[in-house]
Design an enzyme around this catalytic site. Structure first.
Site, PDB file in Angstrom:
ATOM      1  N   GLU A 147       0.833  -1.201   0.000  1.00  0.00           N
ATOM      2  CA  GLU A 147       0.000   0.000   0.000  1.00  0.00           C
ATOM      3  C   GLU A 147       0.866   1.249   0.000  1.00  0.00           C
ATOM      4  O   GLU A 147       1.770   1.399   0.824  1.00  0.00           O
ATOM      5  CB  GLU A 147      -0.941   0.022   1.197  1.00  0.00           C
ATOM      6  CG  GLU A 147      -1.854   1.246   1.189  1.00  0.00           C
ATOM      7  CD  GLU A 147      -2.915   1.245   2.263  1.00  0.00           C
ATOM      8  OE1 GLU A 147      -3.748   2.173   2.251  1.00  0.00           O
ATOM      9  OE2 GLU A 147      -2.919   0.319   3.105  1.00  0.00           O
ATOM     10  N   GLU A 241     -12.825   2.712   2.674  1.00  0.00           N
ATOM     11  CA  GLU A 241     -12.134   2.833   3.958  1.00  0.00           C
ATOM     12  C   GLU A 241     -12.421   4.198   4.562  1.00  0.00           C
ATOM     13  O   GLU A 241     -12.305   5.227   3.902  1.00  0.00           O
ATOM     14  CB  GLU A 241     -10.622   2.656   3.761  1.00  0.00           C
ATOM     15  CG  GLU A 241      -9.823   2.727   5.046  1.00  0.00           C
ATOM     16  CD  GLU A 241      -8.335   2.603   4.790  1.00  0.00           C
ATOM     17  OE1 GLU A 241      -7.685   1.770   5.444  1.00  0.00           O
ATOM     18  OE2 GLU A 241      -7.818   3.348   3.940  1.00  0.00           O
TER      19      GLU A 241
END
Length: 293
Positions: A147, A241
């Site tokens: 990420e 998210e």
């Protein structure tokens, strides 16, 4: 076709049996295909029960976690690196035990603000750690997501191009790039070029607003981003998210810099996010698994 996912911290701050049940049932009720479980406190989890609940509700699972500075694989100190590697290996094993095939997050440094650039030795430790981790993951059938996070959360990787370079250096076929629109908004030149540069090495996507609140209420250019995903025929998960200390416990809220809450109703936030993402996907000609527009 893209599984539509949601992060567990929209629903509950931990994965105790009670928390896991809430996360899984609410994710299903809100219309998602996949739930991303945060493994920041795995000792509270009943792995067998959690897997059973996932199977019962027909949900796919992805996992993630961050590292503390006391277990930083980019440290110059081999003992600190070893602690980080052990936590990452535990997370990969848990991902497999839960029936998952994707583990992501930030497996290359601590999650926090550094006071200096990563050293050459620290970079060497990152590469060695990821090679070891990717070998374990490959044996378990797990893909590792790198990420890309902003400069206030890592000094190792802040752009997609840097992630691709690190993956090339590690040389493991089960490493992919994980892009997050929240972080891209801080670090990338736009929302198109990084996606195109990743191409088929983009394996996971986080959808988050510029302030991590309701989608469409901030500054992210989602239209460009979704059209870029369509241009590379992206077929991986698209996971929403967002964080609020209404759900997330104080310690983790502090780690994530949740200094103000932009929502307090997880279901309203989640159903809005699902509708928003589906509309963006439809506009870009991007498919989403098993979901009508």
């Amino acid at each position: 076709m893209n599984p539509l996912g949601i992060h567990a911290l929209v629903w509950a701050g931990d994965l105790t049996p009670e928390g896991a049940r809430k996360v899984i049932t609410q994710s299903k009720a809100a219309g998602f295909d996949l739930v991303e479980l945060s493994l920041h406190d795995p000792k509270v989890m009943d792995v067998a029960l959690t897997r059973s609940l996932l199977e019962e509700h027909g949900l796919k699972v992805g996992c993630s976690r961050g590292l503390a500075f006391s277990a930083d694989v980019s440290s110059d100190d081999p003992a600190i690196v070893a602690k980080g590697v052990a936590l990452l290996e535990e997370a990969v094993n848990l991902t497999h035990a839960l029936g998952g095939s994707y583990y992501g997050g930030v497996p290359y440094s601590a999650l926090g603000k550094y006071g200096q650039p990563v050293t050459a030795l620290g970079r060497k430790h990152v590469v060695e750690s990821l090679r070891r981790l990717s070998d374990l993951a490959a044996a378990k059938g797990v893909t590792i997501g790198i990420e890309v996070v902003n400069r206030y959360e890592s000094n190792v990787i802040n752009t997609a191009r840097q992630a691709l370079a690190l993956i090339d250096e590690v040389g493991a076929s089960n490493l992919v790039v994980h892009l997050d629109t929240y972080h891209m908004n801080i670090e990338e030149v736009d929302f198109v070029q990084p996606v195109l540069e990743c191409g088929d090495r983009l394996g996971y996507v986080h959808i988050g607003e510029s302030h991590r609140g309701y989608l469409g209420s901030g500054t992210i250019d989602f239209t460009s981003f979704f059209h870029a995903l369509a241009a590379i025929n992206y077929q991986g998960p698209i996971t929403f998210e967002s964080f609020s200390s209404t759900v997330v416990a104080q310690g983790l809220s502090n780690d994530l810099a949740v200094w103000r809450n932009l929502w307090d109703d997880g279901m309203d936030l989640a159903t809005h996010a699902r509708s928003f993402i589906l509309a963006q996907a439809k506009g870009a000609g991007l498919g989403v698994t098993g979901r009508a527009y």
